[in-house]
Design a protein around this motif. Structure first.
Motif, short mmCIF file in Angstrom:
data_model
loop_
_atom_site.label_atom_id
_atom_site.label_comp_id
_atom_site.label_asym_id
_atom_site.label_seq_id
_atom_site.Cartn_x
_atom_site.Cartn_y
_atom_site.Cartn_z
N VAL A 23 0.84 -1.20 0.00
CA VAL A 23 0.00 0.00 0.00
C VAL A 23 0.87 1.25 0.00
CG1 VAL A 23 -1.66 1.35 1.35
CG2 VAL A 23 -1.99 -1.11 1.05
N ALA A 24 1.95 1.22 0.75
CA ALA A 24 2.86 2.38 0.79
C ALA A 24 3.42 2.66 -0.59
CB ALA A 24 3.98 2.13 1.79
N GLU A 25 3.83 1.63 -1.31
CA GLU A 25 4.36 1.81 -2.66
C GLU A 25 3.29 2.38 -3.59
OE1 GLU A 25 7.38 1.44 -3.91
OE2 GLU A 25 8.28 0.71 -2.06
N ALA A 26 2.09 1.82 -3.52
CA ALA A 26 1.01 2.26 -4.40
C ALA A 26 0.61 3.71 -4.12
CB ALA A 26 -0.20 1.34 -4.25
N VAL A 27 0.49 4.07 -2.86
CA VAL A 27 0.09 5.45 -2.51
C VAL A 27 1.19 6.43 -2.91
CG1 VAL A 27 -0.43 7.01 -0.59
CG2 VAL A 27 -1.50 4.76 -0.69
N ALA A 28 2.44 6.06 -2.71
CA ALA A 28 3.55 6.94 -3.11
C ALA A 28 3.52 7.20 -4.62
CB ALA A 28 4.88 6.33 -2.69
N ALA A 29 3.25 6.15 -5.40
CA ALA A 29 3.18 6.32 -6.86
C ALA A 29 1.98 7.17 -7.25
CB ALA A 29 3.11 4.96 -7.54
N LEU A 30 0.87 6.96 -6.61
CA LEU A 30 -0.35 7.71 -6.91
C LEU A 30 -0.21 9.18 -6.52
CD1 LEU A 30 -3.35 7.76 -7.73
CD2 LEU A 30 -3.89 7.15 -5.38
N ALA A 31 0.47 9.45 -5.43
CA ALA A 31 0.57 10.82 -4.90
C ALA A 31 1.11 11.80 -5.94
CB ALA A 31 1.45 10.83 -3.64
N ARG A 32 2.03 11.35 -6.76
CA ARG A 32 2.62 12.24 -7.78
C ARG A 32 1.60 12.74 -8.79
NH1 ARG A 32 6.63 8.13 -7.36
NH2 ARG A 32 5.75 7.07 -9.18
N HIS A 33 0.49 12.03 -8.92
CA HIS A 33 -0.50 12.37 -9.94
C HIS A 33 -1.72 13.10 -9.38
CE1 HIS A 33 1.73 9.91 -12.74
NE2 HIS A 33 1.78 8.98 -11.81
N LEU A 34 -1.76 13.32 -8.10
CA LEU A 34 -2.91 13.97 -7.48
C LEU A 34 -2.83 15.48 -7.66
CD1 LEU A 34 -3.06 11.98 -4.12
CD2 LEU A 34 -4.50 11.67 -6.15
N PRO A 35 -3.96 16.13 -7.95
CA PRO A 35 -3.94 17.57 -8.10
C PRO A 35 -3.78 18.29 -6.76
CG PRO A 35 -6.15 16.73 -8.43
CD PRO A 35 -5.26 15.55 -8.27
N ARG A 36 -4.18 17.62 -5.69
CA ARG A 36 -4.04 18.20 -4.34
C ARG A 36 -3.57 17.10 -3.40
NH1 ARG A 36 -9.29 21.49 -2.78
NH2 ARG A 36 -7.79 22.71 -1.62
N TYR A 37 -3.06 17.51 -2.27
CA TYR A 37 -2.65 16.60 -1.20
C TYR A 37 -1.47 15.70 -1.58
CZ TYR A 37 -7.20 18.13 0.44
OH TYR A 37 -8.26 18.90 0.79
N GLN A 38 -0.66 16.11 -2.54
CA GLN A 38 0.49 15.29 -2.94
C GLN A 38 1.45 15.09 -1.77
OE1 GLN A 38 2.29 17.32 -6.22
NE2 GLN A 38 0.75 16.59 -7.68
N ARG A 39 1.76 16.16 -1.08
CA ARG A 39 2.71 16.07 0.03
C ARG A 39 2.16 15.22 1.16
NH1 ARG A 39 4.75 21.57 2.50
NH2 ARG A 39 3.19 22.04 0.95
N SER A 40 0.88 15.40 1.49
CA SER A 40 0.26 14.63 2.57
C SER A 40 0.25 13.14 2.25
CB SER A 40 -1.18 15.09 2.81
OG SER A 40 -1.20 16.42 3.25
N MET A 41 -0.12 12.79 1.02
CA MET A 41 -0.16 11.38 0.63
C MET A 41 1.25 10.79 0.58
SD MET A 41 -3.22 10.26 0.37
CE MET A 41 -3.69 11.32 1.72
N GLY A 42 2.21 11.57 0.12
CA GLY A 42 3.60 11.11 0.12
C GLY A 42 4.10 10.85 1.52
N ASN A 43 3.78 11.75 2.44
CA ASN A 43 4.19 11.57 3.83
C ASN A 43 3.50 10.36 4.45
OD1 ASN A 43 5.91 13.77 3.83
ND2 ASN A 43 4.34 15.18 4.56
N TYR A 44 2.24 10.17 4.14
CA TYR A 44 1.50 9.02 4.65
C TYR A 44 2.12 7.72 4.13
CZ TYR A 44 -2.72 6.75 6.52
OH TYR A 44 -3.62 6.01 7.24
#
Length: 55
Positions: A23-44
């Motif tokens: 899940v950590a790998e998947a969320v980190a990859a997805l975070a780069r494509h989010l229009p908002r909350y990129q930093r929060s999702m990357g940190n999570y």
């Protein structure tokens, strides 16, 4: 690493009983494509990965 390769890695980790790391790998990859909350999702994602490695 490409997002497709990351998706395969995430699934392989889940199959190996390391779902939290997957899940950590998947969320980190997805975070780069989010229009908002990129930093929060990357940190999570980093926190999930750190917690999984500490187990």
């Amino acid at each position: 690493m490409s997002d497709a390769l990351t998706a395969v890695l995430a699934l392989a980790l889940a199959d190996a009983g390391r779902a939290r790391e997957g899940v950590a790998e998947a969320v980190a990859a997805l975070a780069r494509h989010l229009p908002r909350y990129q930093r929060s999702m990357g940190n999570y994602a980093r926190a999930l990965g750190d917690a999984a490695r500490a187990e």
